[in-house]
Motif scaffolding. Structure first.
Motif, PDB file in Angstrom:
ATOM      1  N   GLU A  74       4.316   6.616  -0.964  1.00  0.00           N
ATOM      2  CA  GLU A  74       4.979   6.904   0.314  1.00  0.00           C
ATOM      3  C   GLU A  74       6.378   6.289   0.351  1.00  0.00           C
ATOM      4  OE1 GLU A  74       4.191   6.129   5.074  1.00  0.00           O
ATOM      5  OE2 GLU A  74       2.626   5.652   3.634  1.00  0.00           O
TER       6      GLU A  74
ATOM      7  N   ASP B  24       0.831  -1.212   0.000  1.00  0.00           N
ATOM      8  CA  ASP B  24       0.000   0.000   0.000  1.00  0.00           C
ATOM      9  C   ASP B  24       0.866   1.263   0.000  1.00  0.00           C
ATOM     10  OD1 ASP B  24      -2.312  -1.520  -0.003  1.00  0.00           O
ATOM     11  OD2 ASP B  24      -2.674  -1.294   2.165  1.00  0.00           O
TER      12      ASP B  24
ATOM     13  N   SER C 118       0.882   4.055  -2.940  1.00  0.00           N
ATOM     14  CA  SER C 118       0.519   5.450  -2.655  1.00  0.00           C
ATOM     15  C   SER C 118       1.672   6.418  -2.912  1.00  0.00           C
ATOM     16  CB  SER C 118       0.057   5.590  -1.203  1.00  0.00           C
ATOM     17  OG  SER C 118       1.160   5.465  -0.315  1.00  0.00           O
TER      18      SER C 118
END
Length: 69
Positions: free
Chosen positions: A35, A29, A33
């Protein structure tokens, strides 16, 4: 654990056996995203798997080797 540079402040070095439940999903995830950025050194089609493995084995790769299926 493999030798290498020390992790940045606030990060501890760990292996797969140290992972908590759901860790892979959280990492995926974070990559999705933006990140976390995963450097890609090269991408190879499955037909060039031998070349990809040879390049990785040279140990001078800075980033991940991707095999496209």
């Amino acid at each position: 654990m493999a030798d290498g540079p020390a992790p940045p402040p606030g990060v501890r070095r760990a292996g797969a056996l140290d992972a908590s439940p759901g860790a892979l999903e959280r990492i995926a995830d974070a990559i999705h995203s933006g990140e976390i950025t995963v450097p890609i050194a090269a991408a190879y089609p499955l037909e060039q798997l031998r070349e990809a493995v040879t390049r990785q084995a040279e140990r001078h790769v800075h980033g991940k080797i991707v095999i496209a299926l």
